[in-house]
Scaffold this motif. Sequence first.
Motif, PDB file in Angstrom:
ATOM      1  N   ALA A  59       0.680  -1.116  -0.219  1.00 24.87           N
ATOM      2  CA  ALA A  59      -0.174   0.637  -0.103  1.00 24.87           C
ATOM      3  C   ALA A  59       1.210   1.198   0.050  1.00 24.87           C
ATOM      4  O   ALA A  59       0.827   2.422  -0.827  1.00 24.87           O
ATOM      5  N   ARG A  60       2.088   1.520   0.477  1.00 20.42           N
ATOM      6  CA  ARG A  60       3.262   2.632   0.766  1.00 20.42           C
ATOM      7  C   ARG A  60       3.721   2.322  -0.615  1.00 20.42           C
ATOM      8  O   ARG A  60       3.498   3.986  -0.578  1.00 20.42           O
ATOM      9  N   ASP A  61       4.053   1.626  -0.733  1.00 24.87           N
ATOM     10  CA  ASP A  61       4.275   1.451  -3.090  1.00 24.87           C
ATOM     11  C   ASP A  61       3.586   1.606  -3.732  1.00 24.87           C
ATOM     12  O   ASP A  61       3.745   3.108  -4.410  1.00 24.87           O
ATOM     13  N   ILE A  62       2.055   1.787  -3.832  1.00 26.71           N
ATOM     14  CA  ILE A  62       0.835   2.396  -4.587  1.00 26.71           C
ATOM     15  C   ILE A  62       0.470   4.249  -4.296  1.00 26.71           C
ATOM     16  O   ILE A  62       0.778   4.833  -4.813  1.00 26.71           O
ATOM     17  N   GLN A  63       0.575   4.036  -2.697  1.00 27.36           N
ATOM     18  CA  GLN A  63       0.554   6.245  -2.145  1.00 27.36           C
ATOM     19  C   GLN A  63       1.732   6.395  -2.735  1.00 27.36           C
ATOM     20  O   GLN A  63       0.764   7.471  -3.168  1.00 27.36           O
ATOM     21  N   GLU A  64       2.981   6.066  -2.837  1.00 23.40           N
ATOM     22  CA  GLU A  64       4.405   6.330  -3.646  1.00 23.40           C
ATOM     23  C   GLU A  64       4.022   6.918  -5.176  1.00 23.40           C
ATOM     24  O   GLU A  64       4.093   7.567  -5.817  1.00 23.40           O
ATOM     25  N   ALA A  65       3.152   5.453  -6.006  1.00 26.07           N
ATOM     26  CA  ALA A  65       3.004   6.008  -7.566  1.00 26.07           C
ATOM     27  C   ALA A  65       2.253   7.013  -7.690  1.00 26.07           C
ATOM     28  O   ALA A  65       2.294   7.546  -8.723  1.00 26.07           O
ATOM     29  N   LEU A  66       0.953   7.056  -7.262  1.00 27.96           N
ATOM     30  CA  LEU A  66      -0.183   7.955  -7.041  1.00 27.96           C
ATOM     31  C   LEU A  66       0.660   9.266  -6.530  1.00 27.96           C
ATOM     32  O   LEU A  66       0.339  10.455  -7.286  1.00 27.96           O
ATOM     33  N   ARG A  67       2.187   9.301  -5.390  1.00 27.41           N
ATOM     34  CA  ARG A  67       2.346  10.420  -4.907  1.00 27.41           C
ATOM     35  C   ARG A  67       2.901  11.677  -6.008  1.00 27.41           C
ATOM     36  O   ARG A  67       2.638  12.361  -6.857  1.00 27.41           O
ATOM     37  N   LEU A  68       3.816  10.238  -7.253  1.00 26.73           N
ATOM     38  CA  LEU A  68       4.209  10.817  -8.407  1.00 26.73           C
ATOM     39  C   LEU A  68       2.891  11.338  -9.741  1.00 26.73           C
ATOM     40  O   LEU A  68       3.443  12.123 -10.550  1.00 26.73           O
ATOM     41  N   GLU A  69       2.874  10.135  -9.938  1.00 33.30           N
ATOM     42  CA  GLU A  69       1.199  10.321 -10.537  1.00 33.30           C
ATOM     43  C   GLU A  69       0.008  10.013 -10.690  1.00 33.30           C
ATOM     44  O   GLU A  69      -0.806   8.845  -9.950  1.00 33.30           O
ATOM     45  N   PRO A  70      -1.152  11.571  -9.634  1.00 29.44           N
ATOM     46  CA  PRO A  70      -2.259  11.098  -8.816  1.00 29.44           C
ATOM     47  C   PRO A  70      -3.542  10.520  -9.805  1.00 29.44           C
ATOM     48  O   PRO A  70      -3.852   9.772  -9.516  1.00 29.44           O
ATOM     49  N   ARG A  71      -2.263  10.395 -10.939  1.00 34.85           N
ATOM     50  CA  ARG A  71      -4.328  10.283 -11.693  1.00 34.85           C
ATOM     51  C   ARG A  71      -4.002   8.834 -12.790  1.00 34.85           C
ATOM     52  O   ARG A  71      -4.485   8.311 -13.682  1.00 34.85           O
ATOM     53  N   HIS A  72      -2.337   7.544 -12.415  1.00 35.34           N
ATOM     54  CA  HIS A  72      -2.400   6.596 -12.978  1.00 35.34           C
ATOM     55  C   HIS A  72      -3.221   5.468 -12.771  1.00 35.34           C
ATOM     56  O   HIS A  72      -3.332   5.315 -11.740  1.00 35.34           O
ATOM     57  N   PHE A  73      -3.643   4.953 -13.766  1.00 38.21           N
ATOM     58  CA  PHE A  73      -5.129   4.353 -13.743  1.00 38.21           C
ATOM     59  C   PHE A  73      -4.155   2.733 -12.705  1.00 38.21           C
ATOM     60  O   PHE A  73      -4.968   2.019 -12.148  1.00 38.21           O
ATOM     61  N   GLY A  74      -2.970   2.103 -13.476  1.00 39.13           N
ATOM     62  CA  GLY A  74      -2.553   1.163 -13.193  1.00 39.13           C
ATOM     63  C   GLY A  74      -2.199   0.642 -11.573  1.00 39.13           C
ATOM     64  O   GLY A  74      -2.668  -0.063 -10.654  1.00 39.13           O
ATOM     65  N   ALA A  75      -1.842   2.100 -10.840  1.00 39.24           N
ATOM     66  CA  ALA A  75      -1.969   2.470  -9.041  1.00 39.24           C
ATOM     67  C   ALA A  75      -3.155   2.078  -8.661  1.00 39.24           C
ATOM     68  O   ALA A  75      -3.737   1.370  -7.617  1.00 39.24           O
ATOM     69  N   LEU A  76      -4.340   2.581  -9.482  1.00 38.24           N
ATOM     70  CA  LEU A  76      -5.508   2.611  -9.112  1.00 38.24           C
ATOM     71  C   LEU A  76      -5.786   1.076  -9.252  1.00 38.24           C
ATOM     72  O   LEU A  76      -6.855   0.998  -8.034  1.00 38.24           O
ATOM     73  N   LEU A  77      -5.742   0.752 -10.660  1.00 43.01           N
ATOM     74  CA  LEU A  77      -6.040  -0.407 -10.567  1.00 43.01           C
ATOM     75  C   LEU A  77      -5.078  -1.842  -8.907  1.00 43.01           C
ATOM     76  O   LEU A  77      -5.828  -2.530  -8.324  1.00 43.01           O
ATOM     77  N   ALA A  78      -4.114  -1.883  -9.165  1.00 40.36           N
ATOM     78  CA  ALA A  78      -3.748  -2.440  -7.836  1.00 40.36           C
ATOM     79  C   ALA A  78      -4.074  -2.069  -6.983  1.00 40.36           C
ATOM     80  O   ALA A  78      -4.547  -3.546  -6.180  1.00 40.36           O
ATOM     81  N   LEU A  79      -4.882  -1.216  -6.026  1.00 43.71           N
ATOM     82  CA  LEU A  79      -4.839  -0.449  -5.054  1.00 43.71           C
ATOM     83  C   LEU A  79      -6.508  -1.467  -4.897  1.00 43.71           C
ATOM     84  O   LEU A  79      -6.574  -2.406  -4.005  1.00 43.71           O
ATOM     85  N   SER A  80      -7.101  -0.922  -5.827  1.00 42.42           N
ATOM     86  CA  SER A  80      -8.237  -1.576  -5.864  1.00 42.42           C
ATOM     87  C   SER A  80      -8.248  -3.273  -5.964  1.00 42.42           C
ATOM     88  O   SER A  80      -8.864  -4.644  -5.186  1.00 42.42           O
ATOM     89  N   GLU A  81      -7.232  -4.006  -6.233  1.00 41.86           N
ATOM     90  CA  GLU A  81      -7.047  -5.732  -6.965  1.00 41.86           C
ATOM     91  C   GLU A  81      -6.458  -5.646  -5.020  1.00 41.86           C
ATOM     92  O   GLU A  81      -7.302  -7.288  -4.478  1.00 41.86           O
ATOM     93  N   MET A  82      -5.883  -5.496  -4.809  1.00 44.27           N
ATOM     94  CA  MET A  82      -5.426  -5.439  -3.280  1.00 44.27           C
ATOM     95  C   MET A  82      -6.303  -5.232  -2.153  1.00 44.27           C
ATOM     96  O   MET A  82      -6.769  -6.209  -1.510  1.00 44.27           O
ATOM     97  N   GLN A  83      -7.672  -4.328  -2.617  1.00 41.37           N
ATOM     98  CA  GLN A  83      -8.704  -4.388  -0.918  1.00 41.37           C
ATOM     99  C   GLN A  83      -9.700  -5.364  -1.416  1.00 41.37           C
ATOM    100  O   GLN A  83     -10.364  -5.884  -0.751  1.00 41.37           O
ATOM    101  N   ASP A  84      -9.637  -5.612  -3.342  1.00 43.45           N
ATOM    102  CA  ASP A  84     -10.212  -6.833  -3.471  1.00 43.45           C
ATOM    103  C   ASP A  84      -9.737  -8.192  -2.824  1.00 43.45           C
ATOM    104  O   ASP A  84     -10.666  -9.201  -2.024  1.00 43.45           O
ATOM    105  N   GLU A  85      -9.096  -8.854  -2.364  1.00 39.72           N
ATOM    106  CA  GLU A  85      -7.627  -9.318  -2.016  1.00 39.72           C
ATOM    107  C   GLU A  85      -8.276  -9.546  -0.810  1.00 39.72           C
ATOM    108  O   GLU A  85      -8.751 -10.821  -0.025  1.00 39.72           O
ATOM    109  N   ALA A  86      -8.210  -8.612  -0.194  1.00 37.32           N
ATOM    110  CA  ALA A  86      -8.503  -8.712   1.439  1.00 37.32           C
ATOM    111  C   ALA A  86      -9.441  -8.769   1.993  1.00 37.32           C
ATOM    112  O   ALA A  86     -10.104  -8.345   2.647  1.00 37.32           O
TER     113      ALA A  86
END
Length: 90
Positions: A59-86
Amino acid sequence: VSPAATLLLRRGARNLQSNEPAEALEDFDAALVLEPASADIWIMRARALARLGDRTAAARDIQEALRLEPRHFGALLALSEMQDEAGDAT
């Protein structure tokens, strides 16, 4: 992204596909040393960390990716996948 970082990113992706997340993590760590401002590498490292069971670090790495590119689709998708798995999907 430099050619060396691209090579590491590809090798890491292959390791993830081969179900070798620890090796993938090493590749992504090395790529981040070369290209710390690459959101894509942060996302791939997050995926490796999640596969290793470290969702907090992922989650920290995804936050860093979103800090670098706030609208990065891949980061948002990865976050969604992690939440779904959890089981955190809303």
